[in-house]
Motif scaffolding. Structure first.
Motif, short mmCIF file in Angstrom:
data_model
loop_
_atom_site.label_atom_id
_atom_site.label_comp_id
_atom_site.label_asym_id
_atom_site.label_seq_id
_atom_site.Cartn_x
_atom_site.Cartn_y
_atom_site.Cartn_z
N ILE A 112 0.87 -1.17 0.00
CA ILE A 112 0.00 0.00 0.00
C ILE A 112 0.91 1.22 0.00
N LEU A 113 0.79 2.06 -1.02
CA LEU A 113 1.58 3.28 -1.08
C LEU A 113 0.68 4.44 -0.67
N VAL A 114 1.15 5.27 0.23
CA VAL A 114 0.34 6.37 0.73
C VAL A 114 1.09 7.67 0.55
N ARG A 115 0.48 8.63 -0.14
CA ARG A 115 1.09 9.96 -0.21
C ARG A 115 0.36 10.87 0.75
N THR A 116 1.13 11.48 1.63
CA THR A 116 0.54 12.41 2.58
C THR A 116 0.91 13.83 2.18
N ALA A 117 0.16 14.79 2.77
CA ALA A 117 0.39 16.19 2.39
C ALA A 117 1.79 16.62 2.83
N GLY A 118 2.17 16.25 4.03
CA GLY A 118 3.50 16.60 4.51
C GLY A 118 4.12 15.37 5.13
N ALA A 119 5.33 15.52 5.64
CA ALA A 119 5.93 14.39 6.33
C ALA A 119 5.08 14.06 7.55
N SER A 120 4.67 12.83 7.67
CA SER A 120 3.78 12.51 8.77
C SER A 120 4.12 11.15 9.35
N GLU A 121 4.55 11.17 10.59
CA GLU A 121 4.87 9.90 11.25
C GLU A 121 3.57 9.23 11.73
N ALA A 122 2.57 10.07 12.03
CA ALA A 122 1.33 9.54 12.58
C ALA A 122 0.56 8.70 11.57
N ILE A 123 0.92 8.84 10.27
CA ILE A 123 0.15 8.17 9.23
C ILE A 123 0.17 6.67 9.41
N VAL A 124 1.29 6.14 9.93
CA VAL A 124 1.41 4.69 10.05
C VAL A 124 0.33 4.14 10.97
#
Lengths: 116, 887
Positions: free
Chosen positions: B712-724
């Motif tokens: 699963i590839l996820v692009r976030t708006a900014g660097a985000s550690e919380a995304i995981v």
């Protein structure tokens, strides 16, 4: 007249002369040079620059022993005398020298008849 | 040397004062006795003393002759020379620093870069017979190679081929397990045939290898697991208690039998956590990767032709596994590495050798300049009774002192630099197994060359002081206060030579550096920032129907994409750039041309948006086309160009065996018939590593061919550690038992594949450039300031005669400026000639003006400072002081 410096001496001969001189009696540096000059009737004149280093070398080789004593003029001087090893060395050197000089004398007196 | 002699010498050394007093008393006693005798023969005491002195010669000369008898005298004079050398070194710190620094940097850079080269290119792998280890590819008529994969039945007969020492089969997959907190997690499992550990000659760090070593069994072997060192450390804190414990992978218990040593990573760059035995099935569709080791003396070419008949026979048994009209290519394990690093290391090594050359040049010129200017000193010493040997010995001691100090500093610095390089070297840049340590032969070589150079040029001036010229030199300096003409001419010559050669060397290093940087500065074609990748593997036996699996994947993707912080989410199988390891043979329908291949990339339609890959022609498949597994495909520009040239690829149909499932783990769409229609062309992104040209790539919807593991590839708006955490929560909402594999970002992935190399190399060359410029500046500075300070007396005379300060400045600047000018011109000519030669050789334009100009300005600056500082100092001095000083 032979060269006044000991450079005229056959290589290694100075050592033998020193040993022989000291076999007669203990002497200081100048005395040794003077004695060699006297006995050789002025043929060998030994310079301090050759004599003193030779004395130090022989002492290091254990052939001579030295001690500080008063001279006849009541000065302190370093007297050298022969050690046991020095006496042995003198004996073997003398024997070698006699053999060599006899051989050289024979060669020099050789006549054409002898080699026929 | 007798004991007595040794004792005498030691006594003399220890009680030096007493020995000297005795010697003095003996020599003076001799002199007095001589004089006494002359007095007795009638001379006056004064005359007698004079005559005796004449007869005996200098007291000091006699003493020196006596001292020469003992060995300790040699020690004494060496010690004296060393102290003198030290004093001289401290009196002129700039020159000393230039010498020692030059030697140290030159030795260290050469040794460090060469050690890396040796570590990587010559002895990269610590395996048994690593130089004979090979990988096998089958190459189609289009020249595209695919790694050889064989089913176990064929592998059994393959490994007994008479050109092979042995071969192993391996595979790599993920299994699910739970971490210490009970959270589901994926573990990367390397499957090995039982002979593998013996094949690599690996000695276990702890525990035992697999109990089975023969390939006789069939089906599932004993469930034993061997942990890699890293996995053992990260999951069990390196506790030995784990041996014999049972771990659960995919619901099955595996017994831990052993721990591998730290650097064992034969499948690198693929990452493996644990190794288990391969299940040996008779299913011809279950194929495994093959690695082998040739018999000693067998060439790769000989082995390929020897193996071809066997593989042809395999191809008749399993035609799907081989392209038509294939041939075999065998690559040595090392050759890939050599190929990958050759250009880099050649350049780095060339730069270091040039640096070493600059260092040697600095030292030589400096020592020559200083040595020649000492004619006066040596003339005085000779007339005071110093022997030639004594002077020679002193020059030798000084240059040995400087060179050895530089050499020692160089050895220390080599270890430091190696340490730094290893610290800075990006992860994944070198194979994990490569052990880089100081190469002793090259360290010796560099040290001997530079130290030898220092000694040679240190004693070279002794040649000038032949007996005849010493007196001349002395008279020269005594009479006129002006520096020796011939020495000054020599200094000018040295300065010109140094400037020219330094400029040439610095430019050469810069050319080498920019050549490499250009190699790495290729555009990526996509945007790796803020893209996170999570692996998702189905547990065995779940979602076995095509519709269940595609719907499951689609729901997970939709859940993740629904997160507010997520710009876009995509699915992809094994194809995160810059690598893709899935090659398929491809046939263009209606074309006679067959036997071509492309990398197959199985993705969802959002893949291109998520990685920001530009669409060049046509369109991407729609959502409903994806859901229905429409037989559509998108290709990259490289494929469009290679397959169709200028013709339009859109609307063409391709067929490939690779579009159909060959095993139970991959499900194909019910509608699939092995054909796809091209509907779009996208931009190229690296897919065979960063340094290799882009391969033709075919992108198909993941619904067409659905594997049991996906990314699963996820692009976030900014660097985000919380995304995981958010993604984990979203996935758990669909299926709480679904494990996710370790997370990495697309940037990490690129780094692991060597993307940071560019930055690393840039920094490396920057360091080289700074070191080289520093050395060059230091060298020029010390020579120029030395030669200017040699003229201080002349300045004193001129000032005493009424020269104005500005006049002085002009005089001192003029000659240096002229020398610098000539040197720069000659150096520039040399550099242009070099560029021409390189251009001829590499058919590229390397006329690099920027490094030439920057190197030249560094040299001019150093020269200017070196002229101005002593000249300004001289300006403020009293002319009489300058004249009196004995420079």
């Amino acid at each position: 007249m032979v060269d006044k410096t000991s450079a005229g001496l056959v290589q290694g001969t100075l050592d033998m002369l020193i040993l022989k001189t000291l076999a007669l009696e203990p002497l200081h540096g100048y005395g040794i040079g003077l004695r060699i000059e006297q006995i050789s009737k002025g043929v060998f004149q030994v310079n301090a620059g050759s004599l003193l280093p030779a004395l130090h070398r022989l002492e290091r080789e254990n052939l001579l022993k030295s001690e500080w004593r008063d001279t006849e003029n009541r000065r302190r001087a370093k007297y050298y005398r022969l050690s046991k090893a020095g006496q042995r060395k003198l004996k073997s050197e003398t024997r070698d020298w006699e053999m060599q000089s006899a051989a050289i004398a024979r060669i020099l007196s050789a006549t054409p008849e002898q080699i026929r | 040397m007798t004991f007595k002699d040794l004792g005498c010498g030691l006594r003399t050394l220890l009680r030096k004062r007493r020995a000297e007093d005795e010697l003095d008393a003996e020599v003076r006693g001799y002199l007095e006795a001589l004089a006494q005798r002359k007095v007795e023969s009638g001379l006056s005491p004064a005359e007698a003393m004079r005559a005796s002195r004449l007869e005996m010669g200098s007291v000091d000369a006699v003493k020196e002759a006596v001292r020469d008898v003992g060995w300790e005298h040699v020690v004494e004079s060496i010690w004296q020379d060393v102290r003198y050398a030290l004093r001289r070194a401290l009196r002129d710190p700039a020159a000393t620093l230039a010498c020692i620094g030059s030697l140290a940097l030159g030795i260290a850079c050469t040794t460090a870069s060469f050690s890396v080269i040796v570590g990587v290119l010559w002895h990269p792998y610590p395996y048994k017979g690593a130089d004979r280890m090979v990988s096998f590819s089958v190459v189609d008529s289009g020249g595209n190679g695919v790694p050889l994969q064989l089913p176990i039945a064929q592998f059994r007969s393959f490994r007994t081929a008479n050109v092979l020492d042995d071969a192993i089969g391996w595979d790599l997959w993920t299994m699910s397990t739970t971490d210490n907190n009970g959270i589901p997690e994926s573990v990367r499992v390397g499957y090995l045939t039982p002979n593998a550990l013996r094949f690599y000659g690996v000695r276990m760090f702890m525990g035992a290898p697999f109990t089975k070593e023969s390939l006789d069994y069939s089906g599932q072997p004993a469930r034993q697991v061997i942990l890699t060192w890293d996995y053992w450390q990260s999951h069990f804190s390196g506790s030995p208690a784990v041996l014999g414990k049972s771990l659960e992978f995919d619901g099955q218990p595996y017994t831990v039998t052993g721990i591998l040593p730290r650097n064992f990573a034969p499948l690198a760059p693929l990452d493996v956590d644990v190794y288990v035995l391969l299940a040996l099935t008779n299913d011809l569709n279950s194929v495994y990767m093959i690695s082998g080791r040739l018999k000693p003396g067998v060439t790769t070419g000989g082995a390929s032709s020897a193996l071809l008949p066997l593989l042809r026979q395999f191809a008749t048994e399993t035609p799907n596994h081989f392209p038509r009209n294939f041939r075999v290519r065998i690559d040595r394990l090392e050759s890939a590495l050599v190929h990958r690093f050759r250009a880099t290391f050649t350049a780095v090594f060339a730069a270091s050798v040039l640096l070493l050359a600059i260092a040697c040049l600095n030292v030589s010129v400096l020592l020559l300049a200083r040595g020649t200017a000492r004619a006066h000193e040596f003339a005085v010493r000779t007339s005071l009774g110093a022997t030639r040997n004594r002077l020679f010995g002193q020059l030798l001691t000084e240059s040995v002192f400087l060179s050895v100090a530089g050499g020692c500093a160089g050895v220390l610095a080599s270890f430091g630099i190696i340490h730094l390089v290893l610290h800075w070297m990006p992860a994944g840049e070198l194979p994990q197994e490569a052990r880089i340590r100081i190469s002793v032969p090259i360290l010796l070589f560099a040290t001997i060359v530079s130290v030898g150079c220092g000694i040679l040029f240190g004693i070279a001036p002794a040649q000038r002081f032949s007996r005849g010229r010493e007196r001349l030199n002395m008279q020269f300096d005594m009479r006129g206060a002006v520096g020796n003409q011939s020495t000054r001419r020599l200094h000018s010559l040295l300065m010109v030579a140094q400037v020219a050669i330094t400029l040439f060397l610095v430019t050469g290093a810069a050319v080498a550096g920019s050549a490499v940087l250009r190699l790495y500065a290729a555009p990526l074609g996509f945007d790796p920032r803020n893209v996170t990748s999570l692996g998702l593997s189905l547990s065995e036996g779940s979602f076995t129907t095509w519709s269940a699996r595609t719907q499951y994947y689609s729901r997970i993707r939709a859940q993740v994409a629904a997160l507010p912080s997520v710009d876009s989410a995509a699915l992809s199988v094994l194809s995160l750039p810059p690598v893709s390891r899935y090659f398929v043979p491809v046939r263009v329908q209606g074309s006679v041309d067959s036997g071509r291949s492309a990398t197959l990339q199985i993705v969802s339609r959002d893949f291109f948006r998520t990685l920001k890959i530009p669409l060049l022609q046509g369109r991407i498949w729609t959502e409903s086309e994806e859901a229905n597994a429409a037989k559509l495909a998108v290709i990259n520009r490289r494929m469009a160009r290679e397959f169709w040239g200028d013709a339009a690829p859109l609307g063409r149909t391709l067929s490939s065996d690779g579009l159909q499932s060959k095993n139970v783990w991959t499900l194909q769409a019910p509608s699939s018939n092995g054909c796809v229609k091209i509907i779009g062309v996208i931009g190229d992104i690296p897919n065979d590593g960063l340094l290799q040209p882009v391969l033709p790539a075919l992108y198909i919807p993941y619904t067409l061919l659905t594997t049991d593991s996906i990314q699963i590839l996820v692009r976030t708006a900014g660097a985000s550690e919380a995304i995981v955490r958010s993604v984990r929560r979203q996935v758990a909402r669909v299926n709480s038992a679904q494990p996710l594999s370790p997370i990495f970002t697309a940037e990490d992935h690129l780094k692991a594949e060597g993307w940071v190399r560019e930055q690393f190399l840039a920094v490396l060359f920057l360091i080289f450039a700074v070191a080289a410029s520093l050395l060059a500046a230091l060298g020029i500075y010390s020579v120029v300031s030395y030669s200017v300070s040699q003229r201080l007396k002349e300045f004193g005379v001129r000032m005493a005669l009424g020269a104005s300060p500005s006049n002085m400045l002009w005089i001192s600047t003029r000659s240096v400026a002229r020398n610098l000018g000539i040197g720069l011109f000659a150096g520039a000519l040399l550099s242009v000639a070099l560029s021409r030669v390189i251009a001829l050789w590499s058919q590229a334009n390397y006329v690099s003006v920027a490094p030439l100009i920057s190197a030249a300005s560094v040299l001019v600056l150093a020269g200017a400072l070196a002229t101005l500082i002593p000249a300004l100092r001289a300006r403020n001095m009293n002319p009489m002081d300058v004249l009196r000083s004995d420079q």
